[in-house]
Enzyme design. Structure first.
Site, mmCIF file in Angstrom:
data_model
loop_
_atom_site.group_PDB
_atom_site.id
_atom_site.type_symbol
_atom_site.label_atom_id
_atom_site.label_comp_id
_atom_site.label_asym_id
_atom_site.label_seq_id
_atom_site.Cartn_x
_atom_site.Cartn_y
_atom_site.Cartn_z
ATOM 1 N N GLY A 282 3.499 6.424 8.057
ATOM 2 C CA GLY A 282 4.889 6.629 7.658
ATOM 3 C C GLY A 282 5.795 5.514 8.129
ATOM 4 O O GLY A 282 6.864 5.283 7.565
ATOM 5 N N ASN A 283 5.378 4.772 9.177
ATOM 6 C CA ASN A 283 6.131 3.591 9.623
ATOM 7 C C ASN A 283 5.868 2.379 8.737
ATOM 8 O O ASN A 283 6.620 1.394 8.781
ATOM 9 C CB ASN A 283 5.753 3.213 11.060
ATOM 10 C CG ASN A 283 6.535 3.978 12.102
ATOM 11 O OD1 ASN A 283 5.976 4.753 12.872
ATOM 12 N ND2 ASN A 283 7.843 3.765 12.147
ATOM 13 N N SER A 284 4.803 2.417 7.966
ATOM 14 C CA SER A 284 4.429 1.263 7.150
ATOM 15 C C SER A 284 5.577 0.817 6.255
ATOM 16 O O SER A 284 6.182 1.624 5.548
ATOM 17 C CB SER A 284 3.224 1.604 6.270
ATOM 18 O OG SER A 284 2.079 1.791 7.039
ATOM 19 N N ASP B 248 0.311 -7.702 1.548
ATOM 20 C CA ASP B 248 0.699 -6.289 1.633
ATOM 21 C C ASP B 248 2.222 -6.136 1.576
ATOM 22 O O ASP B 248 2.808 -5.355 2.312
ATOM 23 C CB ASP B 248 0.146 -5.641 2.905
ATOM 24 C CG ASP B 248 0.198 -4.116 2.847
ATOM 25 O OD1 ASP B 248 0.291 -3.566 1.740
ATOM 26 O OD2 ASP B 248 0.183 -3.485 3.918
ATOM 27 N N LEU C 172 -6.980 -24.985 0.155
ATOM 28 C CA LEU C 172 -7.697 -26.200 0.550
ATOM 29 C C LEU C 172 -9.124 -26.185 0.023
ATOM 30 O O LEU C 172 -9.640 -27.200 -0.415
ATOM 31 C CB LEU C 172 -7.683 -26.319 2.079
ATOM 32 C CG LEU C 172 -8.125 -27.634 2.699
ATOM 33 C CD1 LEU C 172 -7.311 -28.804 2.165
ATOM 34 C CD2 LEU C 172 -8.015 -27.569 4.218
ATOM 35 N N GLY C 173 -9.786 -25.020 0.099
ATOM 36 C CA GLY C 173 -11.132 -24.900 -0.460
ATOM 37 C C GLY C 173 -12.237 -25.206 0.526
ATOM 38 O O GLY C 173 -13.222 -25.868 0.180
ATOM 39 N N VAL C 174 -12.085 -24.739 1.773
ATOM 40 C CA VAL C 174 -13.136 -24.922 2.769
ATOM 41 C C VAL C 174 -13.454 -23.590 3.436
ATOM 42 O O VAL C 174 -12.586 -22.726 3.542
ATOM 43 C CB VAL C 174 -12.730 -25.943 3.860
ATOM 44 C CG1 VAL C 174 -12.646 -27.341 3.293
ATOM 45 C CG2 VAL C 174 -11.411 -25.548 4.515
ATOM 46 N N LEU C 175 -14.706 -23.425 3.847
ATOM 47 C CA LEU C 175 -15.078 -22.318 4.714
ATOM 48 C C LEU C 175 -15.112 -22.871 6.132
ATOM 49 O O LEU C 175 -15.746 -23.897 6.392
ATOM 50 C CB LEU C 175 -16.438 -21.757 4.336
ATOM 51 C CG LEU C 175 -16.563 -21.170 2.925
ATOM 52 C CD1 LEU C 175 -17.936 -20.543 2.742
ATOM 53 C CD2 LEU C 175 -15.478 -20.156 2.663
ATOM 54 N N ILE C 176 -14.428 -22.209 7.051
ATOM 55 C CA ILE C 176 -14.237 -22.764 8.386
ATOM 56 C C ILE C 176 -14.681 -21.763 9.449
ATOM 57 O O ILE C 176 -14.806 -20.571 9.179
ATOM 58 C CB ILE C 176 -12.769 -23.167 8.622
ATOM 59 C CG1 ILE C 176 -11.840 -21.982 8.329
ATOM 60 C CG2 ILE C 176 -12.398 -24.386 7.808
ATOM 61 C CD1 ILE C 176 -10.367 -22.269 8.574
ATOM 62 N N HIS D 178 0.818 -1.221 0.000
ATOM 63 C CA HIS D 178 0.000 0.000 0.000
ATOM 64 C C HIS D 178 0.848 1.267 0.000
ATOM 65 O O HIS D 178 0.354 2.341 -0.319
ATOM 66 C CB HIS D 178 -0.972 -0.009 1.186
ATOM 67 C CG HIS D 178 -0.354 0.254 2.522
ATOM 68 N ND1 HIS D 178 -0.022 -0.752 3.410
ATOM 69 C CD2 HIS D 178 -0.009 1.409 3.139
ATOM 70 C CE1 HIS D 178 0.484 -0.229 4.511
ATOM 71 N NE2 HIS D 178 0.509 1.080 4.369
#
Length: 472
Positions: free
Chosen positions: A214-216, A143, A271-275, A113
């Site tokens: 500014g620390n980012s 990021d 993996l393809g799961v909703l957890i 960013h």
């Protein structure tokens, strides 16, 4: 000679120190002078130049409603003017963040960013040299951005092993908060493996180090002068520091750096799961002595999990030998797994421990993933917030139910979720009627007047339980 009161006090202090030899040492604070002197030259200030169109697109917002004494008032006025608009000279260099040199030949690491939307990136070192940097690549999910400047024998940081990091140890940040270059701030590690709502694949390091705009992109050092993380985010209600700072673990960042160097893009395991987390109440229904693991709420179609026969209602307890304590700890483990490699899932299913082998796939982009997850559910969820389907033959065998019932594939916010139903439940009875199939279930549900409470008989694992649900 008669002892004076002062001599008694001095004698008592000596006795205390003798009895507790580590007392003075334990109260001493670390000395950061050498650490800053040795590692400060590796930290850089990053500013950008943008075309008017890019600047307007990137900064098209008004100044937040901040308190008059907020330190961000001057920051926003400096960059956006009194009325929140950009100054006329929109192509001038603007200090945006920090970074640090990771190799002597000029590779620089920072946040994605920090350089987003830039036409030109300027890197300034602590000895006042300026370089126009080449953007090698960015990865928005973590990021992280990788830059390259031309130089030789540049002062590069040393990289630590983040697994050695402990909660409570001292850490130091160096960066350019509000454009004040080479500023050092210190604190302790507050937590590790922290999951944030918008970042599933980064197990953040939480600290109380003072981090500000500014620390980012700047480094987080341990006392050995090694980088343990990349300062990335803060939690704040005012826009300024409030004691909660988050850094990307350096091993996650360096994995991204290597992929950007070699391929120019970043791939992650999928993996393809909703957890979801296993709550204390859910743990009891699954016969678990304590809540742990990742409860599978939905298996996405065409996913590696579906191929490995993972089912809704499974509780993933371990991933390739590593314990899964909470649902948030699973995505980072899967994400760093190379695509195509096989891993073992330890799963609790109907009170039985199973081991499933899964071939890890590549994480789809956000649009493809959103299409798989969201679109089908919007049309299928009923008035209770349930997504139901006919159980397969294999699922009936596992549940020991020969016929009847509907399987809960997913639970959206609503009365069923509030009552405690979860994915993997088998609904056997609704409003005193045994359920034969999905069509009958839907007909009964539609006939129930709004505002009535109905009893729902649910089988979860080997146990059955009635739940009271008020129909909205």
């Amino acid at each position: 000679m008669r002892p004076t009161p002062t001599s008694y006090i001095a004698f008592a202090a000596l006795v205390c120190c003798a009895l507790v030899p580590g007392l003075a040492a334990s109260r001493s604070l670390p000395d950061f002078i050498d650490l800053v002197a040795e590692n400060g030259p590796s930290v850089v200030n990053i500013s950008t130049k943008q075309s008017p169109a890019a600047s307007q697109q990137l900064h098209d917002f008004s100044v937040p409603d901040l308190p008059e004494d907020s330190p961000l008032q001057d920051f926003f006025r400096h960059f956006f003017g009194e009325d929140g608009e950009l100054p006329d000279d929109r192509s001038q260099a603007r200090s945006l963040g920090s970074g640090f040199i990771v190799s002597t030949d000029g590779f620089v690491l920072t946040n994605s960013h920090v350089v987003e939307g830039a036409d030109e990136i300027i890197v300034r070192t602590s000895d006042r040299r300026e370089f126009v940097a080449e953007l090698i690549g960015t990865d928005k999910r973590s990021d992280i951005a990788l830059l390259k400047i031309e130089g030789e024998d540049l002062p590069a940081v040393k990289v630590a092993s983040p697994r050695d990091l402990k909660v409570g140890e001292w850490v130091l940040a160096i960066g350019s908060p509000f454009g004040f270059e080479s500023s050092a701030t210190a604190g302790i590690v507050s937590a590790i493996g922290r999951s944030l709502p918008s970042e599933n694949y980064v197990p953040f390091i939480q600290t109380d180090v003072a981090i500000n705009p500014g620390n980012s992109g700047g480094p987080l050092f341990n006392l050995a002068g090694e980088v343990v993380g990349v300062n990335s985010q803060i939690y704040s209600r005012t826009g300024g520091f409030m004691g909660l700072s988050f850094a990307i673990p350096i091993d996650v960042a360096m994995d991204v750096v290597e992929q950007l160097k070699t391929t120019g893009r970043v791939s992650r395991g999928w993996l393809g799961v909703l957890i979801q987390d296993v709550t204390r109440e859910l743990a009891e229904t699954f016969g678990m002595t304590q809540p742990r693991g990742a409860l599978v709420a939905q298996v996405l179609p065409g996913s590696p999990a579906e191929a490995a026969e993972v089912l809704p209602g499974d509780v993933i307890l371990a991933y390739n030998g590593r314990d899964v304590l909470t649902s948030s700890s699973l995505p980072p483990m899967v994400g760093i797994t190379p695509v195509g490699e096989r891993r073992i899932l330890q799963v609790l299913r109907s009170g039985e421990l199973l081991e499933l082998e899964v071939e890890i796939g590549e994480l789809p982009d956000e649009e493809q993933l959103a299409g798989r997850v969201s679109e089908p559910e919007k049309d299928r969820a009923n008035r209770l917030g349930l997504i139901v389907s006919e159980p397969t033959v294999e699922q009936r065998e596992q549940l020991a139910v020969a016929s009847g019932g509907v399987l809960v594939e997913g639970v959206e916010p609503g009365p069923a979720e509030q009552a405690g139903l979860s994915a993997g439940d088998l609904i056997l009875m609704l409003d005193k009627e045994m359920i034969k199939d999905v069509d009958q279930f839907n007909r009964i549900l539609e006939s129930i007047p709004a505002g009535r409470s109905v009893a729902v008989l649910v089988q979860r694992g080997e146990g059955r339980m009635f739940y009271a649900i008020r129909v909205p």
